[in-house]
Motif scaffolding. Sequence first.
Motif, PDB file in Angstrom:
ATOM      1  N   PRO A  52       0.809  -1.221   0.000  1.00  0.00           N
ATOM      2  CA  PRO A  52       0.000   0.000   0.000  1.00  0.00           C
ATOM      3  C   PRO A  52       0.841   1.271   0.000  1.00  0.00           C
ATOM      4  N   PHE A  53       2.094   1.172   0.487  1.00  0.00           N
ATOM      5  CA  PHE A  53       2.908   2.379   0.644  1.00  0.00           C
ATOM      6  C   PHE A  53       3.858   2.586  -0.539  1.00  0.00           C
ATOM      7  N   GLY A  54       3.268   2.831  -1.705  1.00  0.00           N
ATOM      8  CA  GLY A  54       4.056   2.983  -2.924  1.00  0.00           C
ATOM      9  C   GLY A  54       4.955   4.202  -2.928  1.00  0.00           C
ATOM     10  N   GLU A  55       4.455   5.362  -2.481  1.00  0.00           N
ATOM     11  CA  GLU A  55       5.265   6.579  -2.505  1.00  0.00           C
ATOM     12  C   GLU A  55       6.456   6.467  -1.557  1.00  0.00           C
ATOM     13  N   THR A  56       6.255   5.870  -0.385  1.00  0.00           N
ATOM     14  CA  THR A  56       7.354   5.700   0.562  1.00  0.00           C
ATOM     15  C   THR A  56       8.417   4.775  -0.016  1.00  0.00           C
ATOM     16  N   LEU A  57       7.973   3.718  -0.685  1.00  0.00           N
ATOM     17  CA  LEU A  57       8.917   2.797  -1.310  1.00  0.00           C
ATOM     18  C   LEU A  57       9.724   3.497  -2.394  1.00  0.00           C
ATOM     19  N   GLU A  58       9.061   4.276  -3.241  1.00  0.00           N
ATOM     20  CA  GLU A  58       9.761   4.985  -4.312  1.00  0.00           C
ATOM     21  C   GLU A  58      10.780   5.966  -3.740  1.00  0.00           C
ATOM     22  N   ALA A  59      10.422   6.669  -2.656  1.00  0.00           N
ATOM     23  CA  ALA A  59      11.353   7.610  -2.040  1.00  0.00           C
ATOM     24  C   ALA A  59      12.577   6.885  -1.493  1.00  0.00           C
ATOM     25  N   ALA A  60      12.366   5.713  -0.885  1.00  0.00           N
ATOM     26  CA  ALA A  60      13.481   4.938  -0.353  1.00  0.00           C
ATOM     27  C   ALA A  60      14.388   4.447  -1.476  1.00  0.00           C
ATOM     28  N   LEU A  61      13.787   3.987  -2.570  1.00  0.00           N
ATOM     29  CA  LEU A  61      14.583   3.511  -3.702  1.00  0.00           C
ATOM     30  C   LEU A  61      15.403   4.640  -4.311  1.00  0.00           C
ATOM     31  N   ASP A  62      14.815   5.829  -4.371  1.00  0.00           N
ATOM     32  CA  ASP A  62      15.551   6.975  -4.909  1.00  0.00           C
ATOM     33  C   ASP A  62      16.794   7.263  -4.074  1.00  0.00           C
ATOM     34  N   LYS A  63      16.671   7.137  -2.739  1.00  0.00           N
ATOM     35  CA  LYS A  63      17.819   7.399  -1.865  1.00  0.00           C
ATOM     36  C   LYS A  63      18.908   6.345  -2.057  1.00  0.00           C
ATOM     37  N   VAL A  64      18.491   5.072  -2.166  1.00  0.00           N
ATOM     38  CA  VAL A  64      19.479   4.010  -2.376  1.00  0.00           C
ATOM     39  C   VAL A  64      20.144   4.180  -3.736  1.00  0.00           C
ATOM     40  N   ARG A  65      19.336   4.495  -4.752  1.00  0.00           N
ATOM     41  CA  ARG A  65      19.871   4.691  -6.103  1.00  0.00           C
ATOM     42  C   ARG A  65      20.848   5.862  -6.136  1.00  0.00           C
ATOM     43  N   GLY A  66      20.495   6.940  -5.423  1.00  0.00           N
ATOM     44  CA  GLY A  66      21.352   8.119  -5.413  1.00  0.00           C
ATOM     45  C   GLY A  66      22.667   7.899  -4.694  1.00  0.00           C
ATOM     46  N   ALA A  67      22.733   6.892  -3.812  1.00  0.00           N
ATOM     47  CA  ALA A  67      23.973   6.616  -3.092  1.00  0.00           C
ATOM     48  C   ALA A  67      24.986   5.865  -3.955  1.00  0.00           C
ATOM     49  N   LEU A  68      24.529   5.304  -5.064  1.00  0.00           N
ATOM     50  CA  LEU A  68      25.430   4.582  -5.954  1.00  0.00           C
ATOM     51  C   LEU A  68      26.244   5.561  -6.793  1.00  0.00           C
ATOM     52  N   SER A  69      27.475   5.215  -7.037  1.00  0.00           N
ATOM     53  CA  SER A  69      28.298   6.024  -7.930  1.00  0.00           C
ATOM     54  C   SER A  69      27.768   5.913  -9.353  1.00  0.00           C
ATOM     55  N   VAL A  70      28.173   6.833 -10.207  1.00  0.00           N
ATOM     56  CA  VAL A  70      27.718   6.816 -11.597  1.00  0.00           C
ATOM     57  C   VAL A  70      28.108   5.506 -12.274  1.00  0.00           C
ATOM     58  N   SER A  71      29.335   5.061 -12.024  1.00  0.00           N
ATOM     59  CA  SER A  71      29.793   3.824 -12.662  1.00  0.00           C
ATOM     60  C   SER A  71      29.005   2.619 -12.166  1.00  0.00           C
ATOM     61  N   ALA A  72      28.683   2.616 -10.857  1.00  0.00           N
ATOM     62  CA  ALA A  72      27.902   1.500 -10.301  1.00  0.00           C
ATOM     63  C   ALA A  72      26.495   1.505 -10.872  1.00  0.00           C
ATOM     64  N   GLN A  73      25.915   2.688 -11.021  1.00  0.00           N
ATOM     65  CA  GLN A  73      24.583   2.759 -11.600  1.00  0.00           C
ATOM     66  C   GLN A  73      24.581   2.201 -13.014  1.00  0.00           C
ATOM     67  N   ARG A  74      25.569   2.555 -13.782  1.00  0.00           N
ATOM     68  CA  ARG A  74      25.622   2.083 -15.163  1.00  0.00           C
ATOM     69  C   ARG A  74      25.835   0.578 -15.228  1.00  0.00           C
ATOM     70  N   ALA A  75      26.760   0.072 -14.416  1.00  0.00           N
ATOM     71  CA  ALA A  75      27.104  -1.346 -14.487  1.00  0.00           C
ATOM     72  C   ALA A  75      26.058  -2.234 -13.835  1.00  0.00           C
ATOM     73  N   LEU A  76      25.711  -1.932 -12.582  1.00  0.00           N
ATOM     74  CA  LEU A  76      24.859  -2.838 -11.831  1.00  0.00           C
ATOM     75  C   LEU A  76      23.389  -2.710 -12.193  1.00  0.00           C
ATOM     76  N   LEU A  77      22.915  -1.488 -12.377  1.00  0.00           N
ATOM     77  CA  LEU A  77      21.497  -1.341 -12.675  1.00  0.00           C
ATOM     78  C   LEU A  77      21.157  -1.928 -14.035  1.00  0.00           C
ATOM     79  N   SER A  78      22.111  -1.915 -14.940  1.00  0.00           N
ATOM     80  CA  SER A  78      21.852  -2.547 -16.234  1.00  0.00           C
ATOM     81  C   SER A  78      21.777  -4.056 -16.083  1.00  0.00           C
ATOM     82  N   VAL A  79      22.541  -4.602 -15.122  1.00  0.00           N
ATOM     83  CA  VAL A  79      22.514  -6.043 -14.883  1.00  0.00           C
ATOM     84  C   VAL A  79      21.183  -6.453 -14.244  1.00  0.00           C
ATOM     85  N   VAL A  80      20.752  -5.714 -13.207  1.00  0.00           N
ATOM     86  CA  VAL A  80      19.533  -6.120 -12.516  1.00  0.00           C
ATOM     87  C   VAL A  80      18.295  -5.909 -13.384  1.00  0.00           C
ATOM     88  N   GLU A  81      18.401  -5.079 -14.415  1.00  0.00           N
ATOM     89  CA  GLU A  81      17.269  -4.937 -15.326  1.00  0.00           C
ATOM     90  C   GLU A  81      17.016  -6.224 -16.110  1.00  0.00           C
TER      91      GLU A  81
END
Length: 212
Positions: free
Chosen positions: A96-125
């Motif tokens: 039920p708490f979709g907005e809270t989940l999205e806000a938490a994911l944004d914080k975790v995503r923002g903590a990743l370095s640019v290189s980690a975002q490119r490498a890892l997020l492409s893998v988990v997709e």
Amino acid sequence: MTRQARLFAIAEYLRGRRTGVTAQAIAERFGVTVRTVYRDLDALRAGDLPLHAEQGRGGGYALDRHYSLPPVNLNAREAAVLIALGAYASRMRLLPFGETLEAALDKVRGALSVSAQRALLSVVEELKFVGVPALPAPAAVRKAVEEAWFTRRPLSVRYRRADGGSGERVVTVVGVIMERHTTLIHCVDSSTGEERHLRLDRVEQAALARSV
């Protein structure tokens, strides 16, 4: 300093304090009038910042001490997996708490370095989940259920029964059950004390109750 920057600075200032701060002290700290401080505090409350006023010695305005958690050290791979699983839960409308989940994911995503975002997020997709999403519920209903659940405050709901009719009741949310097709609100009826399971998609309206 712009107002937006000042609001952020006031929030960080309060976050770093262990005791309350008076409006006069905040005004002196940021070089504005007390009236401006009151308007800024109202704006922060409107943005869901948990501000409260403490009375007595050492009192003043303070942030709820449970507002934020200490730093958590996640490595990039752990963060990426959390993002993937959180995104899945959001898409499947399991919680039920979709907005809270999205806000938490944004914080975790923002903590990743640019290189980690490119490498890892492409893998988990490449991680695919196959399932039937839960039936949708209005955003206002989901937000009210979340607030009632986490604060343990009574919730007034208008519920569509299986026969098509509607009923109203006040309940206390004690849990959420996620089945394959349906999200159920486990609650206690305030008038009878009986435990009930309400289908989230059948809750037509929900709001925190003023009294039980």
